[in-house]
Write a protein that holds these residues in place. Sequence first.
Motif, PDB file in Angstrom:
ATOM      1  N   ARG A 185       0.839  -1.213   0.000  1.00  0.00           N
ATOM      2  CA  ARG A 185       0.000   0.000   0.000  1.00  0.00           C
ATOM      3  C   ARG A 185       0.867   1.253   0.000  1.00  0.00           C
ATOM      4  NH1 ARG A 185      -3.508  -3.286   3.283  1.00  0.00           N
ATOM      5  NH2 ARG A 185      -2.392  -2.655   5.180  1.00  0.00           N
ATOM      6  N   SER A 186       1.953   1.243   0.753  1.00  0.00           N
ATOM      7  CA  SER A 186       2.838   2.397   0.792  1.00  0.00           C
ATOM      8  C   SER A 186       3.495   2.635  -0.569  1.00  0.00           C
ATOM      9  CB  SER A 186       3.927   2.187   1.856  1.00  0.00           C
ATOM     10  OG  SER A 186       4.893   3.219   1.805  1.00  0.00           O
ATOM     11  N   LEU A 187       3.934   1.563  -1.208  1.00  0.00           N
ATOM     12  CA  LEU A 187       4.554   1.692  -2.522  1.00  0.00           C
ATOM     13  C   LEU A 187       3.542   2.185  -3.548  1.00  0.00           C
ATOM     14  CD1 LEU A 187       6.868   1.287  -4.516  1.00  0.00           C
ATOM     15  CD2 LEU A 187       6.191  -1.124  -4.697  1.00  0.00           C
ATOM     16  N   ASN A 188       2.319   1.675  -3.495  1.00  0.00           N
ATOM     17  CA  ASN A 188       1.289   2.108  -4.442  1.00  0.00           C
ATOM     18  C   ASN A 188       1.020   3.601  -4.317  1.00  0.00           C
ATOM     19  OD1 ASN A 188      -0.945   1.590  -6.393  1.00  0.00           O
ATOM     20  ND2 ASN A 188      -2.208   2.196  -4.638  1.00  0.00           N
ATOM     21  N   THR A 189       0.932   4.089  -3.085  1.00  0.00           N
ATOM     22  CA  THR A 189       0.713   5.526  -2.873  1.00  0.00           C
ATOM     23  C   THR A 189       1.868   6.331  -3.451  1.00  0.00           C
ATOM     24  OG1 THR A 189      -0.567   5.098  -0.868  1.00  0.00           O
ATOM     25  CG2 THR A 189       0.348   7.314  -1.137  1.00  0.00           C
ATOM     26  N   TYR A 190       3.078   5.878  -3.206  1.00  0.00           N
ATOM     27  CA  TYR A 190       4.261   6.590  -3.698  1.00  0.00           C
ATOM     28  C   TYR A 190       4.273   6.632  -5.228  1.00  0.00           C
ATOM     29  CZ  TYR A 190       9.122   7.774  -4.624  1.00  0.00           C
ATOM     30  OH  TYR A 190      10.254   8.371  -5.106  1.00  0.00           O
ATOM     31  N   LEU A 191       3.991   5.496  -5.868  1.00  0.00           N
ATOM     32  CA  LEU A 191       4.023   5.445  -7.329  1.00  0.00           C
ATOM     33  C   LEU A 191       2.925   6.303  -7.944  1.00  0.00           C
ATOM     34  CD1 LEU A 191       4.770   1.658  -7.954  1.00  0.00           C
ATOM     35  CD2 LEU A 191       6.351   3.582  -8.121  1.00  0.00           C
ATOM     36  N   CYS A 192       1.739   6.310  -7.330  1.00  0.00           N
ATOM     37  CA  CYS A 192       0.647   7.134  -7.847  1.00  0.00           C
ATOM     38  C   CYS A 192       0.994   8.620  -7.775  1.00  0.00           C
ATOM     39  CB  CYS A 192      -0.641   6.870  -7.066  1.00  0.00           C
ATOM     40  SG  CYS A 192      -1.417   5.280  -7.443  1.00  0.00           S
ATOM     41  N   GLU A 193       1.768   9.009  -6.788  1.00  0.00           N
ATOM     42  CA  GLU A 193       2.101  10.417  -6.616  1.00  0.00           C
ATOM     43  C   GLU A 193       3.329  10.840  -7.420  1.00  0.00           C
ATOM     44  OE1 GLU A 193       2.634  10.822  -2.445  1.00  0.00           O
ATOM     45  OE2 GLU A 193       0.486  10.883  -1.988  1.00  0.00           O
ATOM     46  N   HIS A 194       4.238   9.901  -7.725  1.00  0.00           N
ATOM     47  CA  HIS A 194       5.521  10.308  -8.300  1.00  0.00           C
ATOM     48  C   HIS A 194       5.826   9.737  -9.683  1.00  0.00           C
ATOM     49  CE1 HIS A 194       6.138  10.944  -3.922  1.00  0.00           C
ATOM     50  NE2 HIS A 194       6.880  11.960  -4.323  1.00  0.00           N
ATOM     51  N   SER A 195       5.225   8.640 -10.090  1.00  0.00           N
ATOM     52  CA  SER A 195       5.592   8.065 -11.387  1.00  0.00           C
ATOM     53  C   SER A 195       4.885   8.814 -12.507  1.00  0.00           C
ATOM     54  CB  SER A 195       5.223   6.577 -11.443  1.00  0.00           C
ATOM     55  OG  SER A 195       3.825   6.407 -11.343  1.00  0.00           O
ATOM     56  N   ALA A 196       5.499   8.781 -13.698  1.00  0.00           N
ATOM     57  CA  ALA A 196       4.942   9.459 -14.863  1.00  0.00           C
ATOM     58  C   ALA A 196       3.653   8.780 -15.291  1.00  0.00           C
ATOM     59  CB  ALA A 196       5.958   9.444 -16.013  1.00  0.00           C
ATOM     60  N   GLU A 197       2.809   9.543 -15.954  1.00  0.00           N
ATOM     61  CA  GLU A 197       1.539   9.007 -16.442  1.00  0.00           C
ATOM     62  C   GLU A 197       1.805   7.806 -17.350  1.00  0.00           C
ATOM     63  OE1 GLU A 197      -2.643   9.259 -16.322  1.00  0.00           O
ATOM     64  OE2 GLU A 197      -1.133  10.473 -15.306  1.00  0.00           O
ATOM     65  N   GLY A 198       1.063   6.719 -17.124  1.00  0.00           N
ATOM     66  CA  GLY A 198       1.231   5.523 -17.934  1.00  0.00           C
ATOM     67  C   GLY A 198       2.276   4.553 -17.417  1.00  0.00           C
ATOM     68  N   ARG A 199       2.985   4.902 -16.330  1.00  0.00           N
ATOM     69  CA  ARG A 199       3.970   3.999 -15.741  1.00  0.00           C
ATOM     70  C   ARG A 199       3.341   3.274 -14.566  1.00  0.00           C
ATOM     71  NH1 ARG A 199       8.600   3.264 -18.858  1.00  0.00           N
ATOM     72  NH2 ARG A 199       9.137   5.233 -19.846  1.00  0.00           N
ATOM     73  N   PHE A 200       3.440   1.970 -14.542  1.00  0.00           N
ATOM     74  CA  PHE A 200       2.904   1.191 -13.437  1.00  0.00           C
ATOM     75  C   PHE A 200       3.770  -0.038 -13.229  1.00  0.00           C
ATOM     76  CE2 PHE A 200       0.786  -0.096 -17.313  1.00  0.00           C
ATOM     77  CZ  PHE A 200       0.858  -1.467 -17.279  1.00  0.00           C
ATOM     78  N   VAL A 201       3.512  -0.753 -12.130  1.00  0.00           N
ATOM     79  CA  VAL A 201       4.337  -1.902 -11.761  1.00  0.00           C
ATOM     80  C   VAL A 201       3.420  -3.075 -11.422  1.00  0.00           C
ATOM     81  CG1 VAL A 201       6.038  -2.803 -10.135  1.00  0.00           C
ATOM     82  CG2 VAL A 201       6.141  -0.388 -10.825  1.00  0.00           C
ATOM     83  N   SER A 202       3.609  -4.183 -12.139  1.00  0.00           N
ATOM     84  CA  SER A 202       2.947  -5.425 -11.732  1.00  0.00           C
ATOM     85  C   SER A 202       3.901  -6.148 -10.786  1.00  0.00           C
ATOM     86  CB  SER A 202       2.603  -6.285 -12.946  1.00  0.00           C
ATOM     87  OG  SER A 202       3.768  -6.654 -13.649  1.00  0.00           O
ATOM     88  N   LEU A 203       3.332  -6.770  -9.732  1.00  0.00           N
ATOM     89  CA  LEU A 203       4.200  -7.223  -8.635  1.00  0.00           C
ATOM     90  C   LEU A 203       3.634  -8.450  -7.945  1.00  0.00           C
ATOM     91  CD1 LEU A 203       6.752  -6.146  -7.009  1.00  0.00           C
ATOM     92  CD2 LEU A 203       5.102  -5.170  -5.422  1.00  0.00           C
ATOM     93  N   TRP A 204       4.527  -9.382  -7.611  1.00  0.00           N
ATOM     94  CA  TRP A 204       4.200 -10.472  -6.682  1.00  0.00           C
ATOM     95  C   TRP A 204       5.161 -10.325  -5.516  1.00  0.00           C
ATOM     96  CZ3 TRP A 204       5.905 -14.317  -3.645  1.00  0.00           C
ATOM     97  CH2 TRP A 204       5.011 -15.321  -3.256  1.00  0.00           C
ATOM     98  N   VAL A 205       4.612 -10.190  -4.306  1.00  0.00           N
ATOM     99  CA  VAL A 205       5.450 -10.064  -3.117  1.00  0.00           C
ATOM    100  C   VAL A 205       4.845 -10.916  -2.014  1.00  0.00           C
ATOM    101  CG1 VAL A 205       4.248  -7.919  -2.496  1.00  0.00           C
ATOM    102  CG2 VAL A 205       6.431  -8.472  -1.399  1.00  0.00           C
ATOM    103  N   GLY A 206       5.672 -11.730  -1.372  1.00  0.00           N
ATOM    104  CA  GLY A 206       5.174 -12.604  -0.316  1.00  0.00           C
ATOM    105  C   GLY A 206       6.219 -12.829   0.760  1.00  0.00           C
ATOM    106  N   LYS A 207       5.765 -13.361   1.892  1.00  0.00           N
ATOM    107  CA  LYS A 207       6.661 -13.687   3.005  1.00  0.00           C
ATOM    108  C   LYS A 207       6.507 -15.160   3.323  1.00  0.00           C
ATOM    109  CE  LYS A 207       5.839 -11.903   7.064  1.00  0.00           C
ATOM    110  NZ  LYS A 207       5.815 -10.924   8.178  1.00  0.00           N
ATOM    111  N   VAL A 208       7.637 -15.876   3.254  1.00  0.00           N
ATOM    112  CA  VAL A 208       7.655 -17.312   3.512  1.00  0.00           C
ATOM    113  C   VAL A 208       8.124 -17.533   4.951  1.00  0.00           C
ATOM    114  CG1 VAL A 208       8.522 -19.553   2.773  1.00  0.00           C
ATOM    115  CG2 VAL A 208       8.225 -17.709   1.087  1.00  0.00           C
TER     116      VAL A 208
END
Length: 554
Positions: free
Chosen positions: A407-430
């Motif tokens: 959620r923190s990364l999503n907020t940061y990217l929405c505020e700072h990345s250029a229009e049309g730039r996004f990140v698909s991501l898989w993140v987990g804790k084993v």
Amino acid sequence: MRERSTTTATPAAPLRLRALIGPYIDVFSVDVGAAATIGRASACDICLVNDTVSRRHATILGKSGAWFIVDDASAGGTFLNGIRLEPSTSAQVNHGDLVRIGPWTFRAEIGHDAQSPAGEAKVGTGSVLRTLDDLAEASRRIERIDTGAPGLAADRLRLLSGCLSRMHGAASEAELAEIALEHALKGTGFARGAVLLPADVPGEVTVVCTQGYGAEPPRFSRSLLNEAASGHAASLGFEASMVTSASIVDMQVRRAMCTPVLLSEVVCAFIYLDARRGEEAVPPDAGPFCEAVARAHGLALANLKRADLEHRQRELTAQLQSARSVQQTIAPAAAGRVAHIEYAVHVQPGVFVAGDLFDIIPLPDGVAVVLGDVSGHGVASGMLMAVTQAHLNAHLRSRGDVAEAVRSLNTYLCEHSAEGRFVSLWVGKVSADGHVRFIDAGHGHWHTQAGAGAAMKHSGRGAIPLGIDPDADFEEQAARLHPGDRLVLYSDGVLEQRNLSGEVFGLERLIAPRAGGEPPDAFVQRVFEELRSFAARPQFDDDATIAIIEMLDR
């Protein structure tokens, strides 16, 4: 909710390859956001049937707001503006560039629409003008100039020498055209002239520069230009008593001359000169002198384009090396053991800087695993990948909460990345007991494998990629790994890699049974060997990443 585009940074205009030289004439188009393979194989998007063309010869693709061409290790080579490209190395293609493959030479046309209302005169640098349709003139006399005529006076030789010297120092194509026109007028006795470019629409030309016309609108003979377009210098003379065209009478043109400027055997420009009644007579050796200037113009233009291509390549190489250096600094080792897991990963960049990211982070209550893909390619995507990886790494180490970090990364990217730039991501804790808490944000490319058994694809609830909606909800999901089980993560570049027939590698090949007992690093290397063999070329179409996470006995 704020809506944001999910498109990647692609060129704003389509690219056309217009065949200027070759067994047949055709125009090939590549749409915005697409890529086109060029080769002899019938599966290629642009099929060129000739023995000098390789089955998979080259690739045209639009990335990061520009168009690029890559030679796919072809036997005969791919030439851009007369320069042979290094295999598997991208080169930027600009409007007007010449691409040679086998016996074909194409002109690249990027988003230029040369059409203008009929009869409208647009005068000035870059103007598109309609030529005079004088094909029906009874007084028209088109003659090819005898360029082998002997004798250029000493002053002409000095003039030509000065022209060559100034052309050598020209910094742009416009400056080069001005120099060529100035010396052509001085050495031939014509009072006015222009340097013109062939336009996309028949019967029209683009003005590079003019001299001597003053306030009057320049008019150019279509029949004379058509003759010069065949690669031969030509002149046009008129008998005043037989001229019936009002435009010709009004202009009082007595003689006109048009000499083609050749670049790699292709007519890329014209030096057009004319003389009116009452002006001094044009000497008989004006034609050979003008052609000498045109030849010098073509050679200087080739050198200018070669220097421009080398500059583009140096800039692109420097940018790519800089971004790759940043990526290598923050990337984990290619294989190793962290707490209760053993892992191996391989990231193979495509043509550009890899937009794929991988990280493995030891935490007090488990091991975090991250694999993602940044939209677009090139330096901008590479740097966004580095920012994404650094943000996640720092947040997970300090908080250890996967959902909060996402959620923190999503907020940061929405505020700072250029229009049309996004990140698909898989993140987990084993966790040490094998429980996996993860978030799949638009990634979707993963499965588990029970020991040496068959792979099982998971179709859990995926969320949208990061950087699109600041209010998006990212819900954790759960999976379980037992000792010997593996978590396999991969990017779409693996599944979508095509072979020479256009067939994709696909999931079935990835999860096909392989010899059991291989450690993760050997498994990853074997898959990539199969992928390279399948692609049958050294460079992949896109970034390709595979990561293996194996659960160990506690």
